[in-house]
Design a protein around this motif. Sequence first.
Motif, PDB file in Angstrom:
ATOM      1  N   ALA A 188      41.895  37.893  42.490  1.00  0.00           N
ATOM      2  CA  ALA A 188      41.107  38.815  41.670  1.00  0.00           C
ATOM      3  C   ALA A 188      41.874  39.347  40.464  1.00  0.00           C
ATOM      4  O   ALA A 188      41.267  39.864  39.526  1.00  0.00           O
ATOM      5  CB  ALA A 188      40.613  39.984  42.522  1.00  0.00           C
ATOM      6  N   SER A 189      43.191  39.230  40.486  1.00  0.00           N
ATOM      7  CA  SER A 189      43.986  39.639  39.325  1.00  0.00           C
ATOM      8  C   SER A 189      44.418  38.434  38.496  1.00  0.00           C
ATOM      9  O   SER A 189      45.120  38.588  37.492  1.00  0.00           O
ATOM     10  CB  SER A 189      45.227  40.429  39.771  1.00  0.00           C
ATOM     11  OG  SER A 189      46.081  39.629  40.577  1.00  0.00           O
ATOM     12  N   GLY A 190      44.023  37.246  38.919  1.00  0.00           N
ATOM     13  CA  GLY A 190      44.393  36.041  38.174  1.00  0.00           C
ATOM     14  C   GLY A 190      45.828  35.625  38.388  1.00  0.00           C
ATOM     15  O   GLY A 190      46.380  34.860  37.598  1.00  0.00           O
TER      16      GLY A 190
ATOM     17  N   ASN B 286      36.499  40.451  34.775  1.00  0.00           N
ATOM     18  CA  ASN B 286      35.865  39.219  34.316  1.00  0.00           C
ATOM     19  C   ASN B 286      36.928  38.275  33.767  1.00  0.00           C
ATOM     20  O   ASN B 286      38.125  38.566  33.838  1.00  0.00           O
ATOM     21  CB  ASN B 286      34.797  39.519  33.250  1.00  0.00           C
ATOM     22  CG  ASN B 286      35.343  40.435  32.167  1.00  0.00           C
ATOM     23  OD1 ASN B 286      36.399  40.174  31.606  1.00  0.00           O
ATOM     24  ND2 ASN B 286      34.638  41.522  31.887  1.00  0.00           N
ATOM     25  N   VAL B 287      36.495  37.172  33.203  1.00  0.00           N
ATOM     26  CA  VAL B 287      37.416  36.158  32.701  1.00  0.00           C
ATOM     27  C   VAL B 287      36.956  35.685  31.326  1.00  0.00           C
ATOM     28  O   VAL B 287      35.754  35.644  31.045  1.00  0.00           O
ATOM     29  CB  VAL B 287      37.500  34.973  33.696  1.00  0.00           C
ATOM     30  CG1 VAL B 287      36.149  34.335  33.895  1.00  0.00           C
ATOM     31  CG2 VAL B 287      38.513  33.938  33.245  1.00  0.00           C
TER      32      VAL B 287
ATOM     33  N   TRP C 283      46.050  34.730  34.848  1.00  0.00           N
ATOM     34  CA  TRP C 283      46.604  35.782  33.986  1.00  0.00           C
ATOM     35  C   TRP C 283      47.480  35.102  32.929  1.00  0.00           C
ATOM     36  O   TRP C 283      48.414  34.372  33.267  1.00  0.00           O
ATOM     37  CB  TRP C 283      47.432  36.745  34.823  1.00  0.00           C
ATOM     38  CG  TRP C 283      47.917  37.973  34.106  1.00  0.00           C
ATOM     39  CD1 TRP C 283      48.811  38.012  33.079  1.00  0.00           C
ATOM     40  CD2 TRP C 283      47.555  39.332  34.376  1.00  0.00           C
ATOM     41  NE1 TRP C 283      49.033  39.303  32.681  1.00  0.00           N
ATOM     42  CE2 TRP C 283      48.270  40.144  33.465  1.00  0.00           C
ATOM     43  CE3 TRP C 283      46.708  39.937  35.297  1.00  0.00           C
ATOM     44  CZ2 TRP C 283      48.164  41.531  33.458  1.00  0.00           C
ATOM     45  CZ3 TRP C 283      46.594  41.324  35.292  1.00  0.00           C
ATOM     46  CH2 TRP C 283      47.313  42.109  34.376  1.00  0.00           C
ATOM     47  N   ILE C 284      47.188  35.343  31.660  1.00  0.00           N
ATOM     48  CA  ILE C 284      47.889  34.642  30.594  1.00  0.00           C
ATOM     49  C   ILE C 284      49.333  35.130  30.452  1.00  0.00           C
ATOM     50  O   ILE C 284      49.679  36.230  30.860  1.00  0.00           O
ATOM     51  CB  ILE C 284      47.146  34.797  29.250  1.00  0.00           C
ATOM     52  CG1 ILE C 284      46.966  36.273  28.900  1.00  0.00           C
ATOM     53  CG2 ILE C 284      45.813  34.075  29.294  1.00  0.00           C
ATOM     54  CD1 ILE C 284      46.331  36.506  27.537  1.00  0.00           C
TER      55      ILE C 284
ATOM     56  N   VAL D 113      42.793  37.637  31.983  1.00  0.00           N
ATOM     57  CA  VAL D 113      42.621  36.322  32.608  1.00  0.00           C
ATOM     58  C   VAL D 113      41.801  35.419  31.697  1.00  0.00           C
ATOM     59  O   VAL D 113      40.683  35.768  31.305  1.00  0.00           O
ATOM     60  CB  VAL D 113      41.925  36.455  33.979  1.00  0.00           C
ATOM     61  CG1 VAL D 113      41.663  35.079  34.580  1.00  0.00           C
ATOM     62  CG2 VAL D 113      42.780  37.294  34.921  1.00  0.00           C
ATOM     63  N   TRP D 114      42.386  34.260  31.395  1.00  0.00           N
ATOM     64  CA  TRP D 114      41.702  33.281  30.551  1.00  0.00           C
ATOM     65  C   TRP D 114      41.837  31.898  31.178  1.00  0.00           C
ATOM     66  O   TRP D 114      42.800  31.615  31.886  1.00  0.00           O
ATOM     67  CB  TRP D 114      42.294  33.288  29.138  1.00  0.00           C
ATOM     68  CG  TRP D 114      41.924  34.524  28.380  1.00  0.00           C
ATOM     69  CD1 TRP D 114      42.471  35.773  28.528  1.00  0.00           C
ATOM     70  CD2 TRP D 114      40.905  34.650  27.394  1.00  0.00           C
ATOM     71  NE1 TRP D 114      41.856  36.673  27.695  1.00  0.00           N
ATOM     72  CE2 TRP D 114      40.897  36.012  26.978  1.00  0.00           C
ATOM     73  CE3 TRP D 114      40.005  33.757  26.809  1.00  0.00           C
ATOM     74  CZ2 TRP D 114      40.014  36.484  26.013  1.00  0.00           C
ATOM     75  CZ3 TRP D 114      39.131  34.227  25.844  1.00  0.00           C
ATOM     76  CH2 TRP D 114      39.135  35.581  25.452  1.00  0.00           C
TER      77      TRP D 114
END
Length: 217
Positions: free
Chosen positions: A133-135, A65-66, A87-88, A72-73
């Motif tokens: 899907a992994s950001g 999720n996000v 991905w941050i 992931v943000w």
Amino acid sequence: MQQKMTRRTVVRTAAVVGAAAALGPVLSATATAAPGTGAATAAVAGGRRPKRPATSANGWTIQANVDRDSQVWTRSVSGAGLSVPVWIGDVETVLLHVVRRFHYEVEELHAGDLAGWRPAKEVRRRHPESNLASGTAVRIRQGAGAHGSLFPLQIDTIRAILAECDGVVRWGGDDKPVDESLFYIVVGPLDPRLADLAARIREWNATPGRGAGVTVA
């Protein structure tokens, strides 16, 4: 002279013998299991090892999720008025830099032009798009991924952006099948080139006259 065994003596003797017989298998099992405690534990667990988390094509862990219990943000793209879930950290720094340069130097982006993280069920596994899907990927001008969606001068600018990224970012326009909207981190989580590039970008952003969006006279 033989002593007569009383009823009490017989009962006590039987109790001791019975207790010893009952403890025998327990002591034997304990002695047998002690040297191989790990093997016994594995047998109880069925010998299964912890399942590795699923990863996208570039080796990053897929996020379920996000903006909640995730790496992931949603992040704002400075100067573009847009936001995108990525991905941050270092990945965020690099991908947002690519988006900003595209916005300023290739084509101005508008609402709906930019997309990031997508659920794993919506992308093809082991394909570059799985990196969404992994950001660790973004789509710029999503829906315009077919070959020929960009002019030659725009492609030249994209090549310059990729060269600046020193092999950390790959463009879907170089993949087969072609996806000119896709940009993604091509190195794994432990590759030092990612951290080095992110550090340089942060330095550029903090230095007046440098960074994405600067006009060169």
